[in-house]
Motif scaffolding. Sequence first.
Motif, PDB file in Angstrom:
ATOM      1  N   SER A  79       8.492   1.794  -2.330  1.00  0.00           N
ATOM      2  CA  SER A  79       9.114   2.904  -1.696  1.00  0.00           C
ATOM      3  C   SER A  79       8.510   3.287  -0.691  1.00  0.00           C
ATOM      4  N   ALA A  80       9.476   3.669   0.453  1.00  0.00           N
ATOM      5  CA  ALA A  80       9.168   3.910   1.751  1.00  0.00           C
ATOM      6  C   ALA A  80       9.371   5.512   1.707  1.00  0.00           C
ATOM      7  N   PHE A  81       8.718   5.923   2.607  1.00  0.00           N
ATOM      8  CA  PHE A  81       8.685   7.350   2.727  1.00  0.00           C
ATOM      9  C   PHE A  81       7.895   7.776   3.963  1.00  0.00           C
ATOM     10  N   ALA A  82       8.419   8.790   4.478  1.00  0.00           N
ATOM     11  CA  ALA A  82       7.919   9.168   6.073  1.00  0.00           C
ATOM     12  C   ALA A  82       6.609  10.105   5.632  1.00  0.00           C
ATOM     13  N   GLN A  83       5.536   9.756   6.168  1.00  0.00           N
ATOM     14  CA  GLN A  83       4.131  10.171   6.307  1.00  0.00           C
ATOM     15  C   GLN A  83       4.123  11.131   7.278  1.00  0.00           C
ATOM     16  N   ASP A  84       3.814  12.492   6.839  1.00  0.00           N
ATOM     17  CA  ASP A  84       3.626  13.426   7.791  1.00  0.00           C
ATOM     18  C   ASP A  84       2.174  13.421   8.145  1.00  0.00           C
ATOM     19  N   VAL A  85       1.354  12.874   7.625  1.00  0.00           N
ATOM     20  CA  VAL A  85      -0.125  12.695   7.980  1.00  0.00           C
ATOM     21  C   VAL A  85      -0.685  11.378   7.432  1.00  0.00           C
ATOM     22  N   ARG A  86      -1.673  10.996   8.026  1.00  0.00           N
ATOM     23  CA  ARG A  86      -2.507   9.661   7.569  1.00  0.00           C
ATOM     24  C   ARG A  86      -3.442   9.433   8.256  1.00  0.00           C
ATOM     25  N   LEU A  87      -4.871   9.315   7.500  1.00  0.00           N
ATOM     26  CA  LEU A  87      -6.004   9.136   7.954  1.00  0.00           C
ATOM     27  C   LEU A  87      -5.957   7.864   8.657  1.00  0.00           C
ATOM     28  N   THR A  88      -6.517   7.663   9.961  1.00  0.00           N
ATOM     29  CA  THR A  88      -6.500   6.568  10.832  1.00  0.00           C
ATOM     30  C   THR A  88      -7.484   5.642  10.401  1.00  0.00           C
ATOM     31  N   GLY A  89      -8.560   5.728   9.486  1.00  0.00           N
ATOM     32  CA  GLY A  89      -9.495   4.783   9.154  1.00  0.00           C
ATOM     33  C   GLY A  89      -8.983   3.669   8.175  1.00  0.00           C
ATOM     34  N   ASN A  90      -9.395   2.618   8.035  1.00  0.00           N
ATOM     35  CA  ASN A  90      -9.335   1.470   7.253  1.00  0.00           C
ATOM     36  C   ASN A  90      -9.637   1.759   5.503  1.00  0.00           C
ATOM     37  N   LEU A  91      -8.562   1.751   4.749  1.00  0.00           N
ATOM     38  CA  LEU A  91      -8.854   2.370   3.326  1.00  0.00           C
ATOM     39  C   LEU A  91      -9.975   1.240   2.815  1.00  0.00           C
ATOM     40  N   GLY A  92      -9.907  -0.071   3.124  1.00  0.00           N
ATOM     41  CA  GLY A  92     -10.713  -0.843   2.491  1.00  0.00           C
ATOM     42  C   GLY A  92     -10.592  -1.026   1.000  1.00  0.00           C
ATOM     43  N   HIS A  93      -9.318  -0.967   0.517  1.00  0.00           N
ATOM     44  CA  HIS A  93      -9.117  -1.068  -1.080  1.00  0.00           C
ATOM     45  C   HIS A  93      -9.555  -2.281  -1.592  1.00  0.00           C
ATOM     46  N   GLU A  94      -9.744  -2.044  -2.741  1.00  0.00           N
ATOM     47  CA  GLU A  94     -10.266  -3.111  -3.726  1.00  0.00           C
ATOM     48  C   GLU A  94     -10.096  -2.854  -5.043  1.00  0.00           C
ATOM     49  N   TYR A  95      -9.642  -3.798  -6.051  1.00  0.00           N
ATOM     50  CA  TYR A  95      -9.441  -3.559  -7.321  1.00  0.00           C
ATOM     51  C   TYR A  95     -10.788  -3.432  -7.949  1.00  0.00           C
ATOM     52  N   GLN A  96     -11.089  -2.560  -8.942  1.00  0.00           N
ATOM     53  CA  GLN A  96     -12.132  -2.356  -9.277  1.00  0.00           C
ATOM     54  C   GLN A  96     -12.453  -3.458 -10.709  1.00  0.00           C
ATOM     55  N   ARG A  97     -13.795  -3.808 -10.935  1.00  0.00           N
ATOM     56  CA  ARG A  97     -14.151  -4.464 -11.851  1.00  0.00           C
ATOM     57  C   ARG A  97     -14.431  -3.269 -13.216  1.00  0.00           C
ATOM     58  N   LEU A  98     -14.731  -3.838 -14.307  1.00  0.00           N
ATOM     59  CA  LEU A  98     -15.089  -2.927 -15.397  1.00  0.00           C
ATOM     60  C   LEU A  98     -15.926  -1.589 -15.166  1.00  0.00           C
ATOM     61  N   ASN A  99     -15.414  -0.438 -15.089  1.00  0.00           N
ATOM     62  CA  ASN A  99     -16.005   0.892 -15.113  1.00  0.00           C
ATOM     63  C   ASN A  99     -16.432   1.041 -13.878  1.00  0.00           C
ATOM     64  N   ASN A 100     -15.851   0.344 -12.887  1.00  0.00           N
ATOM     65  CA  ASN A 100     -16.256   0.657 -11.219  1.00  0.00           C
ATOM     66  C   ASN A 100     -15.106   1.503 -10.855  1.00  0.00           C
ATOM     67  N   CYS A 101     -14.535   2.404 -11.358  1.00  0.00           N
ATOM     68  CA  CYS A 101     -13.526   3.602 -10.850  1.00  0.00           C
ATOM     69  C   CYS A 101     -14.394   4.345  -9.734  1.00  0.00           C
ATOM     70  N   GLY A 102     -15.513   4.833 -10.058  1.00  0.00           N
ATOM     71  CA  GLY A 102     -16.373   5.682  -9.328  1.00  0.00           C
ATOM     72  C   GLY A 102     -16.832   4.892  -8.001  1.00  0.00           C
ATOM     73  N   PRO A 103     -17.357   4.025  -8.253  1.00  0.00           N
ATOM     74  CA  PRO A 103     -17.937   3.060  -6.956  1.00  0.00           C
ATOM     75  C   PRO A 103     -16.941   2.775  -5.973  1.00  0.00           C
ATOM     76  N   VAL A 104     -15.731   2.144  -6.574  1.00  0.00           N
ATOM     77  CA  VAL A 104     -14.619   1.783  -5.773  1.00  0.00           C
ATOM     78  C   VAL A 104     -13.959   3.102  -4.829  1.00  0.00           C
ATOM     79  N   THR A 105     -13.851   3.980  -5.589  1.00  0.00           N
ATOM     80  CA  THR A 105     -13.198   5.203  -4.925  1.00  0.00           C
ATOM     81  C   THR A 105     -14.099   5.695  -3.802  1.00  0.00           C
ATOM     82  N   ALA A 106     -15.581   5.665  -3.977  1.00  0.00           N
ATOM     83  CA  ALA A 106     -16.619   6.182  -3.034  1.00  0.00           C
ATOM     84  C   ALA A 106     -16.562   4.973  -2.037  1.00  0.00           C
TER      85      ALA A 106
END
Length: 319
Positions: A79-106
Motif C-alpha cells: 500500500s503506497a501512502f504519503a508520509q508526512d514524517v519519517r525518521l532518517t535513520g536506518n530501521l535495521g529490520h529483522e524478523y525475530q526468532r522465538l521470544n525475541n520480540c523485545g530484543p529485535v524491537t530494541a
Amino acid sequence: MSVGEVLETHPDALRSKPYKRTSRAKNCTPQHPPTLEFIFIKKSCKPSSPRHATLELEGFDLKNYSVGLVLCSSILLSSAFAQDVRLTGNLGHEYQRLNNCGPVTAKMALSLLGFRVTQPQAAAALRENNLDRNVSVNEVALYLERFGLKTVHRWAGNPALVRKLLAVGVPVMLRQQMTVNDDIGHYRVAFAADSSGITFGDSYLGPNVRLVDRTLERLWKPYGGEFLVVYRSNQENAVRKAMGQDWNFYQNQARLEGLSRAQIANNPNDALAWWSLGRSRLLRGSAKTAAAAFLKADQLGLPAKHYWYQQEALSAWNR
C-alpha cells in the motif's frame, strides 16, 4: 498448530520469572510482568523478508498459522501512502526468532538512532536464558540507556502524541496487542506517520506495518496506551515539549486515570478500562483502591491471555 496446541507442546510456556524490581532513575515505575511471544508462519508459504511491503492490520487473523521463525510475505498487503514524517535513520529490520520480540524491537530503535547491534547480542542482554520468555519495558529501557541514550516510559499514548514525537526525530516503542483478532502481546517501533496512520517496524509482521489510527488505538487499549520514548540527550528539550504534561510521570498517571474513568462512565462493563484505572492507582501509590479496580476488571472478564503479560494486580492484591 493453534496457540492452544503450542501451549500443550510446551507446557512450561506459562512459567514466568519472579516479579522483580529494577532500580531506575527518578521516573521509576514498577517492573512489568512476563510477556510470551509466539512466532507463526502460514503453513503453505516460504519465509521471506520484503523490504517495501506494508501491512494493514485491520481484519488480520492468526488462524491456521503454525509455529515458525518468520512471517510469510504472502499475507502482507502493499500500500503506497504519503508520509508526512519519517525518521532518517536506518530501521535495521529483522524478523525475530522465538521470544525475541523485545530484543529485535530494541535493536530497531537503536538502529534508528545510529547504533548497530545484532539480534543475538540484544537477546543475550535482555533475556537471561532461553527459558526467559519475557522482556519488560523497564528492561528494554535499561538496555537502551547503556548506549548513552535516554528513555521515558509512559501510558495513555495516542496517535497524535506519536506523531509529535516522530516530528522531533525520536523513535517510539509501543506495547500492544498483536492483531485485532488475537490477544497476544507485542512490541513495535514507530518510525513514520501520515495524516491517518502510523508506520512501524515490526519484528513479527514486517518492516513497514501501517496502522490506521482507529486500529492503533484498539490494539493499544489492552496495555493502557503504554509506550517508551528513546532519544539522545541533546533531544531532551524537544521531547519534553512534544510530550507536554505527559513528561511528568504523575501528571501522565492522572491523565490515564481520567481517561479510564471516562471510558468506564461510557461503559461500566469495560474490563480493560477498569484495569487501566487500577494500574494508574497502583503506580501512584494507592494499592488498596488499585486492588478494587483490578478485581472489578477480573470479575467483568479479561482477555484469555491477559495475565500472561500484565500482573500488576498480583502486586496490589498482595500488599
